[in-house]
Motif scaffolding. Structure first.
Motif, PDB file in Angstrom:
ATOM      1  N   ARG A 113       0.846  -1.197   0.000  1.00  0.00           N
ATOM      2  CA  ARG A 113       0.000   0.000   0.000  1.00  0.00           C
ATOM      3  C   ARG A 113       0.884   1.251   0.000  1.00  0.00           C
ATOM      4  N   PRO A 114       0.410   2.345  -0.602  1.00  0.00           N
ATOM      5  CA  PRO A 114       1.223   3.575  -0.645  1.00  0.00           C
ATOM      6  C   PRO A 114       1.709   4.008   0.732  1.00  0.00           C
ATOM      7  N   GLU A 115       0.854   3.904   1.747  1.00  0.00           N
ATOM      8  CA  GLU A 115       1.256   4.327   3.078  1.00  0.00           C
ATOM      9  C   GLU A 115       2.302   3.405   3.690  1.00  0.00           C
ATOM     10  N   ALA A 116       2.451   2.212   3.103  1.00  0.00           N
ATOM     11  CA  ALA A 116       3.458   1.266   3.580  1.00  0.00           C
ATOM     12  C   ALA A 116       4.722   1.308   2.721  1.00  0.00           C
ATOM     13  N   GLY A 117       4.834   2.336   1.905  1.00  0.00           N
ATOM     14  CA  GLY A 117       6.039   2.492   1.093  1.00  0.00           C
ATOM     15  C   GLY A 117       5.948   1.830  -0.260  1.00  0.00           C
ATOM     16  N   TRP A 120       5.375   5.054  -5.474  1.00  0.00           N
ATOM     17  CA  TRP A 120       5.386   6.476  -5.115  1.00  0.00           C
ATOM     18  C   TRP A 120       4.280   7.224  -5.854  1.00  0.00           C
ATOM     19  N   THR A 202      13.476   3.387   6.816  1.00  0.00           N
ATOM     20  CA  THR A 202      12.451   3.899   7.735  1.00  0.00           C
ATOM     21  C   THR A 202      13.053   5.030   8.562  1.00  0.00           C
ATOM     22  N   ARG A 204      10.867   6.852   5.247  1.00  0.00           N
ATOM     23  CA  ARG A 204      11.201   6.914   3.823  1.00  0.00           C
ATOM     24  C   ARG A 204      12.089   8.124   3.534  1.00  0.00           C
TER      25      ARG A 204
END
Length: 224
Positions: A113-117, A120, A202, A204
């Motif tokens: 998922r985008p929020e999980a990296g 982009w 971490t 990002r």
């Protein structure tokens, strides 16, 4: 006579380059099983790895050759991605080699998922976090999932092939084209390594700023 000899020598060299590249990528885990494919442009057609071939165990004589009309000439049955490769070559005349793998970190990028990296942006799957990513890969758009070999993918990638040198197929991995098979593999390795860095960092990392990007453009001719 000389022209014919030169064509045969160029074809033989391309077959060996495809095998060496495939073995190197396979040995280092960039591809597994029978996933992935490699092709090379010739003056009288194309070479492409056979369907369901293991890139780590390629036989130069069994690599498929097709003529300029796409008809099989020799070797085993061509990869089902032949239409994709031909579309890229048609749109990018300077390209002489294409490499496609199911590289772990780049596929993972499309699954997260985008929020999980994850990815982009759809028009840039990774931000410009290292200078070598900017110089060796550049902008790399996401191509949304379609089944392997779908002709629509070839059309989508062909529409981009003149302006970028790589795309990322959702759930399937990178496709990279360059002036030779070897150079395509080098860019693919940089692409995969940057995805690994992005996923493991971490928090990002911030992208390079515009001043840094402009310096890469001015000094090295980077396209970003």
């Amino acid at each position: 006579m000389t022209v014919s000899l030169n064509l045969r020598q160029a074809e033989s060299a391309a077959r060996e380059e495809i095998c060496a590249t495939g073995a190197s990528l396979y040995a280092r885990g960039y591809t597994v099983g029978t996933a992935g494919n490699i092709s090379a442009r010739l003056d009288d057609g194309w070479l492409i790895t056979p369907t369901d071939a293991c890139l780590g165990r390629l036989d130069p004589a069994r690599i498929a050759k097709v003529d300029l009309d796409g008809h099989p000439v020799s070797g085993d049955k061509p990869s089902k991605t032949l239409a994709l490769h031909r579309a890229i070559y048609a749109a990018s005349p300077a390209s002489r080699g294409i490499v496609h793998t199911h590289s772990t970190h780049l596929v993972a990028l499309t699954l997260a998922r985008p929020e999980a990296g994850g990815v982009w942006r759809d028009d840039d799957v990774l931000p410009p976090i290292t200078p070598y990513y900017v110089m060796k890969v550049g902008h790399a758009p996401l191509i949304r999932y379609r089944r392997p070999g779908d002709s629509e993918v070839a059309r989508e990638v062909a529409a981009l092939a003149a302006t970028v040198r790589a795309v990322l197929l959702e759930r399937l991995g990178p496709v990279v084209w360059e002036r030779s098979v070897s150079h395509a593999s080098y860019a693919l390795e940089e692409f995969e390594e940057t995805a690994r860095l992005w996923l493991m960092a971490t928090p990002r990392p911030e992208p390079l700023d515009e001043t840094a990007l402009d310096e890469l453009r001015q000094t090295f001719g980077a396209h970003w």
